[in-house]
Design a protein around this motif. Structure first.
Motif, PDB file in Angstrom:
ATOM      1  N   GLY A 144      -0.642   9.939 -13.717  1.00  0.00           N
ATOM      2  CA  GLY A 144      -1.671   9.297 -14.536  1.00  0.00           C
ATOM      3  C   GLY A 144      -2.943  10.104 -14.651  1.00  0.00           C
ATOM      4  N   ASP A 145      -4.056   9.494 -14.256  1.00  0.00           N
ATOM      5  CA  ASP A 145      -5.366  10.141 -14.343  1.00  0.00           C
ATOM      6  C   ASP A 145      -5.587  10.959 -13.073  1.00  0.00           C
ATOM      7  OD1 ASP A 145      -8.076  10.777 -14.260  1.00  0.00           O
ATOM      8  OD2 ASP A 145      -8.708   8.875 -15.138  1.00  0.00           O
ATOM      9  N   ARG A 146      -5.707  12.275 -13.252  1.00  0.00           N
ATOM     10  CA  ARG A 146      -5.779  13.155 -12.083  1.00  0.00           C
ATOM     11  C   ARG A 146      -7.091  13.049 -11.318  1.00  0.00           C
ATOM     12  NH1 ARG A 146      -1.853  17.208 -12.260  1.00  0.00           N
ATOM     13  NH2 ARG A 146      -0.222  16.468 -13.649  1.00  0.00           N
ATOM     14  N   ARG A 148      -8.319  10.326 -10.342  1.00  0.00           N
ATOM     15  CA  ARG A 148      -8.273   9.158  -9.468  1.00  0.00           C
ATOM     16  C   ARG A 148      -7.098   9.266  -8.505  1.00  0.00           C
ATOM     17  NH1 ARG A 148      -8.130   4.320 -13.540  1.00  0.00           N
ATOM     18  NH2 ARG A 148      -7.808   5.858 -15.195  1.00  0.00           N
ATOM     19  N   ASP A 154      -4.736   3.004 -13.553  1.00  0.00           N
ATOM     20  CA  ASP A 154      -4.609   1.851 -14.458  1.00  0.00           C
ATOM     21  C   ASP A 154      -3.361   1.037 -14.113  1.00  0.00           C
ATOM     22  OD1 ASP A 154      -6.815   2.793 -15.776  1.00  0.00           O
ATOM     23  OD2 ASP A 154      -5.731   3.493 -17.557  1.00  0.00           O
ATOM     24  N   ASP A 155      -2.274   1.756 -13.864  1.00  0.00           N
ATOM     25  CA  ASP A 155      -0.988   1.127 -13.532  1.00  0.00           C
ATOM     26  C   ASP A 155      -0.648   1.574 -12.110  1.00  0.00           C
ATOM     27  OD1 ASP A 155       1.715   0.577 -13.126  1.00  0.00           O
ATOM     28  OD2 ASP A 155       2.260   0.992 -15.214  1.00  0.00           O
ATOM     29  N   ASP A 157       1.903   1.786 -10.611  1.00  0.00           N
ATOM     30  CA  ASP A 157       3.208   2.431 -10.452  1.00  0.00           C
ATOM     31  C   ASP A 157       3.181   3.900 -10.849  1.00  0.00           C
ATOM     32  OD1 ASP A 157       3.899  -0.175  -9.882  1.00  0.00           O
ATOM     33  OD2 ASP A 157       4.785  -0.537 -11.876  1.00  0.00           O
ATOM     34  N   LEU A 158       2.027   4.475 -11.117  1.00  0.00           N
ATOM     35  CA  LEU A 158       2.011   5.861 -11.616  1.00  0.00           C
ATOM     36  C   LEU A 158       2.319   6.859 -10.504  1.00  0.00           C
ATOM     37  CD1 LEU A 158      -0.778   5.655 -14.323  1.00  0.00           C
ATOM     38  CD2 LEU A 158       1.688   5.956 -14.648  1.00  0.00           C
TER      39      LEU A 158
END
Lengths: 472, 472, 472, 472
Positions: A144-146, A148, A154-155, A157-158
């Motif tokens: 996802g967002d690197r 974080r 956000d999810d 499960d990423l």
């Protein structure tokens, strides 16, 4: 139990596994055209019938049984070198099965935290070895967002995580990316992609699960179309392997298959160990490919009678230097092996990372050097079909003649191999995997910093600077 | 006969040799300020009185006598490694005396053409060893116009040549450039700078001649002034050595000191052998210096608390990779040694040339990486005299404080060493010698091309291209 | 008021300023040997007596007075180009006086926050211009531990700060490093080294103060000894300039000389503006030096008759490409100038940063290319004193002859200039300042990221990717 | 006469031309799947119906007729800039038609040797322009053994040559390689591949001949299969163009179409002129592509929230520097245009060669920088068909989510474009053409050496070295 035949291997793949490829759900991969070449590749490691292949591919275990050599745990420099030699014979499917070396390398460290996990590692190793299974290195999360962390996306499960802990096992959810040969193996060996911190306990999870376990789904992708002419594509016609996006849609994993479930302090250990073995294999392939590039540079210029031109000699010298540094790093990594408490040896971490980094950081320039002297025919050479055409073929043979003693077909094959390896879909695959496989340049830089003998270097600098430190 | 004392060495230099330096003809070098540091350097190799130095510096010859270890002929990997270890202890004057390794390496090859020369090599080796002499590598000719051959220059003396052949010896004329430590040694060991062809017989000449032989004159040059403060110049204050332009003004060389006099086919053999031993020493120094640069990079950034910044880590990683590749090449060169018919071993030619080329081609970038993270103080740091000044020193100590635990003087010494090694006269000397010593990038490229196992690389390429050569 | 004569300039330096150099407190710099060359340099910018120099060096101000052109505020491309041409004529002392361009460039921005500061900038500019003063760019702080902010160091003075605010001015304490020509100028123009944040108000300070103000002390350092032979050191014999560590030991600054005193939001503005003007000057010097390196590469190889060798042509081509990219960047920076609200123009920020970055990141490799083809004589050439010696000189002339038409002295001067510029103390100074002057590679990368037209690049990428953004 | 419609263009291709592709002789290319995309490409340049395209694509000739702008001869900087802007709109088929600029640029030079040829150039230019034809740049010969000259090959036809001279024309034989878009154009404009010497008169031949002339045969090759999904292959799905091996099997060329037939002194003139215009176009494409790469680097890292990581910023900065140097070189080439005697202007040769060389020599490293930060998904991303699959698509959307505001499909398209441009067949095509198009690195080095103002650089070096040349 024991070695599988090729037929048994094929049969073992008809186990209900869920595969997607090119927008299609594939029910029987053994008869699907997309898997024709990949299965040819995979079957090379089951060629036990030919006596000389059997010697290369098998060894006798401590139980006196024959097993695939990829499971042989090295305990000396010689066994490490033998493993390298084996690896040049292995397909990539056998190669990734080396994931068990990564597991066994960390067994002692894991045992110190939780002996149960260490036992699970050992029993999975024996199970896989004794059933002659193949396994995938299932590590890279969606991420996802690197900027974080795993538990702050956000999810949730990423990154693959434990969504439920039960008395008999855990339930996991998430996806793993870039899983080489995932669809072709029996076991998905899953590890955290990086170190986890407090609060990320659910993401500190490692285990092995059969490919056909409920909830496991694989979306495949390959750089190559199903069918390639081996004259025009001398390398990729034989080497295509799918990469899998492996989905874990609430997959149940029984405890005896779990290697980590919450102990965040161990999460980085698996990734580092796998990194070492992946980079070792990468370094071996790098050495082989770089040497082939030297040979191609020599052939393609010799064919044109220009191998004595200074700019050609310079490019070839650069390639020689490149190939030789890589090969020497690999040999040094075996010679200066390191040993775990239980006597397993693994390649020297610094040597492997230096070799792999050098290879990766300079690969694009090596490709440039080869392409610079190979010329435009790498791209514009007519295809085999034109060569065999009664009219066009006559012209091709006439005008691709360079000088006496150089066969036109040899010349074409060499040009095709250069294109296939460096300037076509397979070449692009190499460019990216040279950088990304085994963790990227950054990961290798960190490992070099961590494992270099900085004390010794600092002492040399201080002595030369005339500094006498009070504590030294 | 036997080992010299320091006093004997100094006395041996008062032999009437003709030396010029800074526009002055120097009569007694042992009391001249220009030679103070160079003689300190040279005397380190005569420290036989201290027992532990004696062990390092000497060995027992086949005659049972003690001799300097620089004369010990290696016959195994271990002896080669020992020689490398010795070389880290030796001064550059001892280092160049290794010219006898180059001579002894080619003795068998020379004997096949002219046994007399081979005997002369051997007897000169014994003479020099048994008298504990030092010798210079006298190879690079003036060369004049590079587009013309030796026998086609405006002045026939632009390459050293035989001007007369007499019953008892030859008379030579010419000049040799860049002769490290020429003024500090007893013997000038002269070789052709390159291969000679038919018509250049007078230029195919090799011999050894005492430094004080009539007609030998040396014009000296050093990168350093006679006196340097060791706090401000931690490296060069101790390492200055003159380079000599050695003139042969009709020098008579008796036959027993001649190793070549007209056999053009042998002329390249000497240069190649010397090149190998020079580059080996260069590679060793490269490994030592590169490791010191890693240490300096670590220290200078740790002092400022910035060693964890990503751009700093990247620069240090690059330096680690650089240093480790060089060190590994040197070790591989010893491990994969090559053997002459008479049992002498020498480092692997390919390994040495790859290592040396890699070092040389990338040295300027390594310097850039170090300077990039070291910052401007490398240049602008006040000198020791200011540090010791009662007013200025207070400010210097106050404002060069970086953080607790970092001594200002250590910080200054580290900065000074970086400047001295990379950004001052000595640093410039390193930049140029990294490229030029042992023959330049071109020479190393040629040697890599010549010694690489091209057959093996070509076979890999052909196999992958699907070519079956009829002759294979 | 008005232009100073050379004598007036020298007299103006006998103002009680506190200078240290080489452990000595220097009372009258105008008669001290260390300052002989630096003053020769500085005096070049006061050569108003020669009519053609006067035209180059002066302009008529809006008051109708003659002033030094370094104070002329450009308002068009042509005036910017004229300024570049002027800068090639200016000494480095005149060069750094360009600090007023940086101040005047930000005047409008400063006025928006505090009109008083803007007025002070303007009045200081007029004062300095009308008295024909020289000024230094006083920016880099001691910085201490780089992982901590200005207000969080072991010693609060490691960044220059306001220690007291009074009705008539401020008192400042701290030190500034690497201040080129500090001892030779009249005004120390001080700025914060970087952006400051809340809590660092005392560090957000900018002002101009006379060099002889009580509490200002300068510790000097130069790369060169006081005396260098101009044949042996053709460049550095004429260019040596001291760098100063400038101490502010509780210096009182009256309000009318203050440009910033606490408004942290403005602190980065000064540094960025100075960075632009510093890098512009650096880019100009880079273009000049790179072109000189091309010329040297041509001369040194032509002298040896090897300018047609392919490896030589390659090295020269690389240098040509290097020099031409730099020159083109400078011209583009002037052509695509940017304008402040009050009509002053300054060079295009992106062009300057790209050019400066390209120069700096590749300078060491450019040096390598020149040294690679120049050969070992760069280091080992005898000195002028030997050339003039009646015995040694004969040999030097004989053996440095290369071919008809090449004067030995020209050859020696060219070799000396290459050594001086790239492989001696001055060469080392260039290596480091190429990287560090104007802020280091990192600073230039940040500026490129900030000023590149990323929107345009992203739009091209999106269009090619087939993305239609809803918001676009 | 006048502009063609799209239908007329397609009809014009059904002229009996002899084409081979993939082992097939293609009778009607306008309905063959292999030519579907190439024809779509070619037709873009015939979009005269849309008013705004018509303005871009056409101009009014001196006869008052509308003609395609590719034929407009620039006579000022502005017209040169306009031409660059046009070229960003043109297809590659229009691009290569720029061959007429090369012809017209040398007309004056040709006229001085043989006015007849110059008239032929002019009349062919008018004929092609007035009929709205497209033409190919037919230059690279088969070349055979590169160590031998054209007239010294095993087969005399390995360079295109005149086999017969007749009263009404010449008969030519040979083959030309790498002819971009050869099958899609009306005229094959043929030139010698390099300078020819005495004895090679038959190889000094230039002319223009219709594609359907008897004896002209084209064997085609493309990097792309006929059909590519534009989501998965955003670039190559729209840009595939065949390269042709163009055979001249005793083709008769009437004298009025001949531009050179034996005058060896002119043979290099054509190649150099074509090289300039080819490289200019290459430089323009380079600037566009490099800027797109910057945009892609920004997007792909922003999508993942990692655009602020220092290693990412460094890679993007390097790409910015790369792109900006290229763009600036192109603009400088137009600004510093050069003029032929008859008033035609062409881009500055040095600027073009420096820009093109810089682009080519560093392209592989630019690709590395982009791939390094883009990550493994570039390779392993599932295809559009999987995204649209009801089961697989759900997982893909879930796990490719990175953060709010980033559309999964945008992310996929960006990744696909990076792969397509740098790591797939089209990417490989770019890698090789970056090096080989317009003549290879060597050719650009030679042109830089030839056109650099060496006198000016040498004068700077001599002045700095203190040399006063008697002749200066």
């Amino acid at each position: 139990m024991g070695l599988m035949t090729k037929e048994q291997y094929l049969a073992s793949l008809r186990d209900g596994r869920v595969l997607y490829w090119d927008g299609e759900r594939i029910d029987d991969m053994t008869i699907h055209p997309n898997f024709r070449v990949p299965l040819e590749v995979a079957l090379r490691d089951y060629e036990y019938d030919e006596p000389e292949r059997r010697d290369v591919l098998t060894y006798k275990t401590e139980d006196g049984e024959l097993a695939h050599r990829v499971y042989q745990i090295p305990t000396s420099e010689q066994e490490l070198l033998d493993r390298m030699r084996l690896a040049t014979e292995l397909s990539i499917v056998g190669g990734v099965t080396g994931v068990f070396m990564a597991l066994m390398s960390v067994r002692d460290e894991v045992a110190a935290v939780n002996p149960r996990y260490a036992e699970n590692i050992e029993s999975m190793y024996h199970l896989a070895r004794d059933r002659d299974l193949r396994a995938a290195e299932v590590i890279t999360d969606a991420k996802g967002d690197r900027s974080r962390r795993a538990n702050d996306q956000d999810d949730p499960d990423l990154y693959v995580r434990i969504v439920e802990r039960k008395s008999d096992g855990i339930v996991v959810r998430g996806a793993k990316f870039h899983i080489t040969a995932a669809a072709l193996v029996h076991e998905q060996v899953v590890m955290p992609t990086k170190s986890m911190r407090q609060g990320e306990e659910d993401y500190a999870v490692a285990f092995s699960i059969p490919t056909n376990a409920p909830g496991v789904k694989i979306i495949n992708r390959s750089f190559a179309p199903p069918e390639l002419n081996p004259f025009d594509y001398p390398a990729s016609a034989h080497h295509s392997i799918p990469e899998g996006m492996v989905i874990f849609d609430d997959v149940f994993v029984p405890w005896e298959r779990v290697f980590l479930a919450g102990e965040t302090q161990l999460s980085g250990v698996f990734a580092r160990s796998l990194g070492l073995w992946e980079r070792t294999l990468g370094l071996l392939e790098a050495a082989e490919r770089a040497e082939m590039m030297v040979g191609l540079a020599h052939l393609v210029t010799e064919h044109q009678g220009k191998e004595r031109k200074p700019e050609v000699m310079e490019a070839i010298s650069e390639l020689i230097c490149y190939a030789h540094v890589i090969r020497t790093a690999l040999e040094a990594a075996c010679r200066r092996y390191e040993k775990t408490p239980s006597g397993m040896v693994h390649p020297n971490i610094l040597d492997v990372n230096v070799g792999k980094y050098f290879f990766a950081a300079n690969y694009h320039v090596a490709v440039r050097n080869l392409q610079d002297i190979a010329g435009g025919l790498v791209l514009t050479l007519p295809k085999e079909a034109d060569l065999r055409h009664p009219e066009a073929g006559v012209y091709i043979r006439k005008y691709l003649h360079a000088k006496a003693g150089v066969e036109v077909e040899e010349r074409m094959r060499v040009l095709n191999l250069i294109r296939d390896l460096t300037a076509d879909a397979y070449g692009g695959w190499h460019l990216v995997t040279s950088l990304q496989a085994g963790g990227g340049l950054i990961a290798q830089r960190i490992m070099m910093n961590r494992t270099y003998d900085m004390r010794r270097a600092v002492d040399k600098a201080l002595a030369a600077a005339g500094v006498a430190r009070p504590d030294a």
